[in-house]
Design a protein around this motif. Structure first.
Motif, mmCIF file in Angstrom:
data_model
loop_
_atom_site.group_PDB
_atom_site.id
_atom_site.type_symbol
_atom_site.label_atom_id
_atom_site.label_comp_id
_atom_site.label_asym_id
_atom_site.label_seq_id
_atom_site.Cartn_x
_atom_site.Cartn_y
_atom_site.Cartn_z
ATOM 1 N N SER A 44 38.315 37.806 41.936
ATOM 2 C CA SER A 44 39.326 36.826 42.350
ATOM 3 C C SER A 44 40.532 36.817 41.425
ATOM 4 O O SER A 44 41.601 36.331 41.806
ATOM 5 C CB SER A 44 38.715 35.427 42.417
ATOM 6 O OG SER A 44 38.189 35.049 41.144
ATOM 7 N N THR A 45 40.400 37.336 40.201
ATOM 8 C CA THR A 45 41.514 37.336 39.240
ATOM 9 C C THR A 45 42.128 38.719 39.073
ATOM 10 O O THR A 45 42.958 38.910 38.182
ATOM 11 C CB THR A 45 41.027 36.853 37.861
ATOM 12 O OG1 THR A 45 40.076 37.793 37.316
ATOM 13 C CG2 THR A 45 40.372 35.489 37.963
ATOM 14 N N ALA A 165 38.646 54.214 41.976
ATOM 15 C CA ALA A 165 39.127 54.061 40.604
ATOM 16 C C ALA A 165 40.599 54.458 40.537
ATOM 17 O O ALA A 165 41.046 55.387 41.214
ATOM 18 C CB ALA A 165 38.305 54.944 39.665
ATOM 19 N N GLY A 166 41.368 53.739 39.727
ATOM 20 C CA GLY A 166 42.790 54.000 39.590
ATOM 21 C C GLY A 166 43.656 53.216 40.550
ATOM 22 O O GLY A 166 44.886 53.271 40.443
ATOM 23 N N ARG A 167 43.056 52.495 41.468
ATOM 24 C CA ARG A 167 43.856 51.738 42.432
ATOM 25 C C ARG A 167 44.359 50.445 41.808
ATOM 26 O O ARG A 167 43.615 49.714 41.152
ATOM 27 C CB ARG A 167 43.026 51.413 43.676
ATOM 28 C CG ARG A 167 43.817 50.691 44.766
ATOM 29 C CD ARG A 167 43.009 50.569 46.029
ATOM 30 N NE ARG A 167 43.724 49.880 47.070
ATOM 31 C CZ ARG A 167 44.572 50.436 47.926
ATOM 32 N NH1 ARG A 167 44.809 51.731 47.836
ATOM 33 N NH2 ARG A 167 45.182 49.739 48.858
ATOM 34 N N ARG A 168 45.633 50.161 42.033
ATOM 35 C CA ARG A 168 46.204 48.876 41.628
ATOM 36 C C ARG A 168 45.893 47.888 42.751
ATOM 37 O O ARG A 168 46.358 48.047 43.881
ATOM 38 C CB ARG A 168 47.704 48.999 41.394
ATOM 39 C CG ARG A 168 48.333 47.752 40.806
ATOM 40 C CD ARG A 168 49.835 47.931 40.630
ATOM 41 N NE ARG A 168 50.134 48.946 39.633
ATOM 42 C CZ ARG A 168 50.210 48.715 38.327
ATOM 43 N NH1 ARG A 168 49.983 47.499 37.872
ATOM 44 N NH2 ARG A 168 50.500 49.683 37.490
ATOM 45 N N LEU A 169 45.131 46.871 42.450
ATOM 46 C CA LEU A 169 44.561 46.023 43.484
ATOM 47 C C LEU A 169 45.591 45.073 44.093
ATOM 48 O O LEU A 169 46.361 44.429 43.384
ATOM 49 C CB LEU A 169 43.402 45.206 42.909
ATOM 50 C CG LEU A 169 42.200 46.031 42.423
ATOM 51 C CD1 LEU A 169 41.162 45.125 41.795
ATOM 52 C CD2 LEU A 169 41.604 46.836 43.560
ATOM 53 N N THR A 170 45.565 45.002 45.412
ATOM 54 C CA THR A 170 46.423 44.103 46.176
ATOM 55 C C THR A 170 45.593 42.929 46.688
ATOM 56 O O THR A 170 44.358 42.913 46.574
ATOM 57 C CB THR A 170 47.050 44.831 47.370
ATOM 58 O OG1 THR A 170 45.994 45.193 48.290
ATOM 59 C CG2 THR A 170 47.777 46.097 46.919
ATOM 60 N N SER A 171 46.250 41.959 47.290
ATOM 61 C CA SER A 171 45.523 40.835 47.876
ATOM 62 C C SER A 171 44.605 41.323 48.994
ATOM 63 O O SER A 171 43.492 40.799 49.172
ATOM 64 C CB SER A 171 46.513 39.787 48.402
ATOM 65 O OG SER A 171 47.415 40.368 49.330
ATOM 66 N N ALA A 172 45.054 42.336 49.756
ATOM 67 C CA ALA A 172 44.203 42.899 50.809
ATOM 68 C C ALA A 172 42.970 43.576 50.207
ATOM 69 O O ALA A 172 41.878 43.517 50.786
ATOM 70 C CB ALA A 172 45.004 43.892 51.645
ATOM 71 N N ASP A 173 43.116 44.222 49.056
ATOM 72 C CA ASP A 173 41.977 44.841 48.387
ATOM 73 C C ASP A 173 40.952 43.792 47.967
ATOM 74 O O ASP A 173 39.741 44.023 48.049
ATOM 75 C CB ASP A 173 42.434 45.628 47.150
ATOM 76 C CG ASP A 173 43.281 46.830 47.499
ATOM 77 O OD1 ASP A 173 43.112 47.376 48.602
ATOM 78 O OD2 ASP A 173 44.117 47.222 46.661
ATOM 79 N N GLY A 177 37.048 43.802 49.026
ATOM 80 C CA GLY A 177 35.941 43.717 48.091
ATOM 81 C C GLY A 177 35.066 42.507 48.345
ATOM 82 O O GLY A 177 33.830 42.599 48.358
ATOM 83 N N ALA A 178 35.685 41.352 48.561
ATOM 84 C CA ALA A 178 34.920 40.127 48.796
ATOM 85 C C ALA A 178 34.085 40.235 50.061
ATOM 86 O O ALA A 178 32.948 39.741 50.115
ATOM 87 C CB ALA A 178 35.870 38.933 48.879
#
Length: 414
Positions: A44-45, A165-173, A177-178
């Motif tokens: 979440s963070t 790995a290496g992905r810059r996480l977005t809100s969609a990501d 994941g959730a």
């Protein structure tokens, strides 16, 4: 523990003088690697952070076959002919309230959107297509099994890599994941980027008196923060070796990378290049690029140093084209290539051969227009622009309507 780069990573092969842009980028890509260690954090963070390890689905999504519509579910094998005529089973299935029993052949059950399909059912018919009478459910028969149903694991199977790995996480990501049960992820620690301006002529914005206002530092600090990096503002070092050395030492102690502007050539007061040469490691890359050309790359106490030109326009262009992808590699994001589009030109230009040129540009009415002057001292062109037009090394003449390569600033993450 942060990793360090080899001392000679920026060294060019013997005999290399002028370096084409693509060769310089390829060299940077080949020699750089991540310098930030991994840490665990709550999903979440994690928006804007970089994954250190792949994120694997803890369970399938959806976890069970379910209905995509409000309607009636049944076994497709129960149908005969072009119309369905099935016995209505008492009860219903709703999201969060599954039907406990099993449907027998020839039965249909009321089901709501998102509800798990009960055992014995594989297909759903829309409620709008159904007629209810005398305990029977009648409807035009669906043409194929599984109509209006979402299969288990349609979005992700249990154990599947859902975020690399290496992905810059977005809100969609975070949503992805959730949805597969992930609560914690392994992230790269945020890269720490120090920024230093050099020169006796520089004064702070808002100050009175003679001098040049320092435009580079706020620009580069904002760029680094926009990319999700932590920043260290080292201020302005005057043209004295001891001031530059003190700033370098602080960067080595507190940062993972250092960006400097000014002082990177071979003049009497160019203490950045002199200090790196005498006490660190430095290679001055003469890159066939406009604006820009000299790019000093070195290390100080194991921390990579990117020495940019002092001119703000050249510093901005070099930061986008060279430093931005390099910082991405150091941060564990991997090499990033900006988006580019071929669009019609709204301008005329004759270009000489030899250097790759990046023109301040923006799109209006579907065409790329460029700033009225190519003067690298006109900082206003940076805020006017929304991207860059990328012109190749050979000579060429551009007329209105000719295709040109446009790189929007958003493609760099800005």
């Amino acid at each position: 523990m942060a990793e360090r780069l080899p001392d000679d990573c920026f060294a060019l092969p013997p005999g290399v003088d002028w370096t084409p842009v693509d060769d310089a980028l390829a060299r940077l890509r080949a020699v750089l690697g991540p310098v930030t260690e991994a840490e665990t954090a709550a999903l979440s963070t994690a928006a804007g952070r970089i994954l250190a390890q792949p994120a694997l689905a803890l369970r399938a999504n959806p976890p069970a076959a379910n209905s995509a519509v409000d309607g009636y579910c049944f076994a497709h094998a129960s149908l005969a002919g072009e119309r369905g005529d099935l016995a209505l089973r008492q009860g219903r299935a709703a999201a969060g309230h599954p039907f406990a029993g099993q449907l027998a052949p020839g039965e249909a059950l009321r089901i709501l959107t998102g509800a798990d399909l009960p055992a014995g059912a594989d297909t759903v018919v829309l409620q709008e297509d159904v007629t209810l009478a005398e305990g029977r459910v009648r409807f035009p028969a669906p043409r194929k099994p599984g109509a209006n149903a979402r299969p288990m694991g349609e979005d992700a199977a249990a154990g599947e890599e859902v975020l690399p790995a290496g992905r810059r996480l977005t809100s969609a990501d975070l949503a992805r994941g959730a949805a597969t049960g992930i609560a914690e992820v392994a992230l790269r620690r945020a890269l720490r980027v120090a920024v230093l301006s050099t020169g006796d002529e520089l004064i702070q914005p808002g100050s009175a008196g003679p001098g040049i206002y320092d435009a580079n530092r706020p620009m580069l600090l904002a760029l680094a923060r926009r990319l999700g990096f932590q920043t260290l503002d080292l201020g302005v070092a005057r043209d004295r070796v001891e001031e530059v050395r003190a700033a370098f030492d602080r960067a080595a102690a507190e940062a993972d990378a250092l960006i400097t502007t000014g002082g990177a050539s071979a003049g009497d007061e160019d203490h950045v290049s002199r200090l790196l040469t005498d006490e660190g490691q430095v290679t001055t890359w003469r890159i066939a690029v406009k604006p820009g050309r000299p790019l000093a790359l070195g290390q100080w106490r194991g921390v990579p140093v990117f020495g940019l030109p002092g001119n703000p326009v050249a510093a901005f262009v070099c930061a986008l084209i060279f430093v931005r992808p390099a910082l991405g590699v150091l941060a564990g994001e991997g090499w990033t290539t900006p988006q580019a589009f071929d669009v019609p030109a709204a301008f005329e230009k004759s270009k000489k051969p030899g250097r790759r040129e990046f023109l301040r540009a923006r799109i209006r009415d579907g065409r790329a227009e460029i700033f009225h002057s190519e003067g690298s001292g006109l900082v206003g062109g940076l805020s006017w622009a929304e991207g860059l037009v990328d012109l190749p090394e050979p000579a060429l003449t551009i007329r209105p309507g000719d295709p040109v390569r446009y790189l929007p600033f958003s493609g760099f993450g800005l």
